[in-house]
Enzyme design. Structure first.
Site, PDB file in Angstrom:
ATOM      1  N   THR A 154       0.890  -1.163   0.000  1.00  0.00           N
ATOM      2  CA  THR A 154       0.000   0.000   0.000  1.00  0.00           C
ATOM      3  C   THR A 154       0.917   1.198   0.000  1.00  0.00           C
ATOM      4  O   THR A 154       2.024   1.138   0.545  1.00  0.00           O
ATOM      5  CB  THR A 154      -0.929   0.045   1.246  1.00  0.00           C
ATOM      6  OG1 THR A 154      -1.886  -1.000   1.128  1.00  0.00           O
ATOM      7  CG2 THR A 154      -1.666   1.362   1.403  1.00  0.00           C
ATOM      8  N   ARG A 182     -13.379  -9.115  -1.379  1.00  0.00           N
ATOM      9  CA  ARG A 182     -12.825  -8.606  -0.129  1.00  0.00           C
ATOM     10  C   ARG A 182     -12.598  -7.078  -0.249  1.00  0.00           C
ATOM     11  O   ARG A 182     -12.165  -6.576  -1.275  1.00  0.00           O
ATOM     12  CB  ARG A 182     -11.500  -9.315   0.143  1.00  0.00           C
ATOM     13  CG  ARG A 182     -10.840  -8.934   1.459  1.00  0.00           C
ATOM     14  CD  ARG A 182      -9.582  -8.155   1.245  1.00  0.00           C
ATOM     15  NE  ARG A 182      -8.939  -7.788   2.493  1.00  0.00           N
ATOM     16  CZ  ARG A 182      -7.955  -6.899   2.577  1.00  0.00           C
ATOM     17  NH1 ARG A 182      -7.489  -6.334   1.482  1.00  0.00           N
ATOM     18  NH2 ARG A 182      -7.441  -6.581   3.733  1.00  0.00           N
ATOM     19  N   SER A 184     -10.681  -3.754   1.023  1.00  0.00           N
ATOM     20  CA  SER A 184      -9.489  -3.262   1.720  1.00  0.00           C
ATOM     21  C   SER A 184      -9.844  -2.077   2.617  1.00  0.00           C
ATOM     22  O   SER A 184     -10.848  -1.395   2.397  1.00  0.00           O
ATOM     23  CB  SER A 184      -8.489  -2.818   0.661  1.00  0.00           C
ATOM     24  OG  SER A 184      -7.544  -1.951   1.216  1.00  0.00           O
ATOM     25  N   THR A 203      -1.159   1.443   6.379  1.00  0.00           N
ATOM     26  CA  THR A 203      -0.876   0.220   5.626  1.00  0.00           C
ATOM     27  C   THR A 203      -0.922  -0.949   6.609  1.00  0.00           C
ATOM     28  O   THR A 203      -0.899  -0.733   7.812  1.00  0.00           O
ATOM     29  CB  THR A 203       0.496   0.293   4.926  1.00  0.00           C
ATOM     30  OG1 THR A 203       0.732  -0.933   4.229  1.00  0.00           O
ATOM     31  CG2 THR A 203       1.634   0.518   5.904  1.00  0.00           C
ATOM     32  N   GLY A 204      -0.979  -2.165   6.079  1.00  0.00           N
ATOM     33  CA  GLY A 204      -1.013  -3.331   6.961  1.00  0.00           C
ATOM     34  C   GLY A 204      -2.193  -4.219   6.622  1.00  0.00           C
ATOM     35  O   GLY A 204      -2.753  -4.137   5.527  1.00  0.00           O
ATOM     36  N   GLY A 206      -5.723  -5.051   6.318  1.00  0.00           N
ATOM     37  CA  GLY A 206      -6.916  -4.214   6.273  1.00  0.00           C
ATOM     38  C   GLY A 206      -7.943  -4.555   7.334  1.00  0.00           C
ATOM     39  O   GLY A 206      -8.578  -3.671   7.926  1.00  0.00           O
TER      40      GLY A 206
HETATM   41  N1  ASP Z   1      -3.971  -2.410   3.826  1.00  0.00           N
HETATM   42  C1  ASP Z   1      -3.956  -3.175   2.622  1.00  0.00           C
HETATM   43  C2  ASP Z   1      -5.137  -4.085   2.588  1.00  0.00           C
HETATM   44  O1  ASP Z   1      -5.390  -4.768   3.505  1.00  0.00           O
HETATM   45  C3  ASP Z   1      -2.733  -3.986   2.387  1.00  0.00           C
HETATM   46  C4  ASP Z   1      -1.454  -3.399   2.860  1.00  0.00           C
HETATM   47  O2  ASP Z   1      -1.369  -2.281   3.335  1.00  0.00           O
HETATM   48  O3  ASP Z   1      -0.454  -4.096   2.749  1.00  0.00           O
HETATM   49  O4  ASP Z   1      -5.781  -4.150   1.612  1.00  0.00           O
END
Ligand code: ASP
Length: 280
Positions: A154, A182, A184, A203-204, A206
């Site tokens: 992200t 799904r 995000s 980020t991370g 979701g």
């Molecule tokens: N936050 C994003 C999601 O879950 C993925 C990510 O940030 O790596 O879609």
């Protein structure tokens, strides 16, 4: 005037030293170019510009280089929020476009400001956006090897402009190998939020970010008078209670930056015209 950008997570175990250096250099370069752009543009315009450059860089999981979902297709999500107008716009699970953030930015002018799937793609096509395949060979290999979170990523940007306006923009290719349908966090107020007091991009995972309402919570805490560092620390302490995986960048109206990750290492770069701060 200040800005900070992020490019998701870096994994020491699955990514090489060269990738790390490449990400550091790219983030530094994009932070600098975006800061130059900020000299003559608003916070909102600059957040979009920075995120579009990050989407174009296939090192990051957004736009070109996005991860592939379980059915073999790429679906991307992106959002924009202006701290000044407190309006939010976004696209969810859009396919076959180069820059999802530009479509989110265009939706800012509409009454219907968050579009999903086919509707988002139709809106883009109706506004002259050409078909573009964001797939790169490395993502196909990860998909074929069923590597989940091959490039947990992200991208995002938070900005303060010369008139004291704040903005946040975020764009993602998702978690990788997710079920079709799904949603995000990146085009929700949990993953991207701004008002006149603070702007945050996350980020991370979701699901964790939505459960924790990370961006909206940090911004609300700063609005209610909490220092940005405390607002981050408290929100991440709550994330820990659910064993959440996330990172976030933020800036307040006084120009204080903050960034934090629950697991090392979120990749980021900030620039204020004089000083760079880049992840190590
Ligand atoms: N936050 C994003 C999601 O879950 C993925 C990510 O940030 O790596 O879609």
């Amino acid at each position: 005037m200040k800005l900070i950008i992020h490019g998701g997570f870096f994994s020491e175990s699955s990514q090489t030293h060269n990738t790390k250096t490449a990400k550091q250099n790219s983030l530094k370069n994009i932070a600098q170019r975006s800061f130059e752009y900020l000299q003559n543009h608003t916070a909102e315009e600059t957040a979009v510009f920075a995120v579009s450059l990050l989407e174009d860089d296939e090192l990051f999981n957004a736009g070109k280089g996005s991860q592939i979902q379980r059915d073999g297709k790429i679906r991307m999500s992106a959002s924009l929020m202006s701290g000044e107008t407190q309006k939010f716009s976004g696209v969810i699970n859009i396919q076959q476009v180069k820059n999802p953030i530009l479509i989110a930015a265009s939706l800012m002018q509409e009454d219907d400001r968050v579009l999903g799937g086919e509707g988002a793609k139709k809106y883009a096509a109706d506004h002259g956006v050409e078909d573009f395949s964001p797939e790169i060979p490395q993502r196909r290999t990860e998909y074929e090897e069923k590597i989940k979170n091959g490039g947990l990523g992200t991208v995002g940007c938070v900005v303060l402009d010369s008139k004291g306006r704040l903005a946040a923009a975020t764009s993602t290719g998702g978690k990788g190998f997710e079920l079709v349908g799904r949603i995000s966090d990146s085009a929700t107020v949990a993953g991207n939020y701004a008002n006149k007091a603070c702007a945050v991009s996350c980020t991370g995972v979701g699901e964790d970010i939505v459960s924790n309402a990370t961006a909206a919570k940090i911004v609300t805490r700063v609005t209610d008078g909490m220092d940005i560092s405390r607002a981050f620390e408290k929100t991440f302490a709550e994330l820990k209670e659910i064993d959440g995986f996330a990172g976030a960048i933020g800036i307040d109206a006084a120009g204080n930056f903050y960034h934090k990750d629950s697991h090392p290492t979120m990749v980021f770069a900030s620039f204020d015209g004089q000083h760079f701060d880049v992840f190590e």
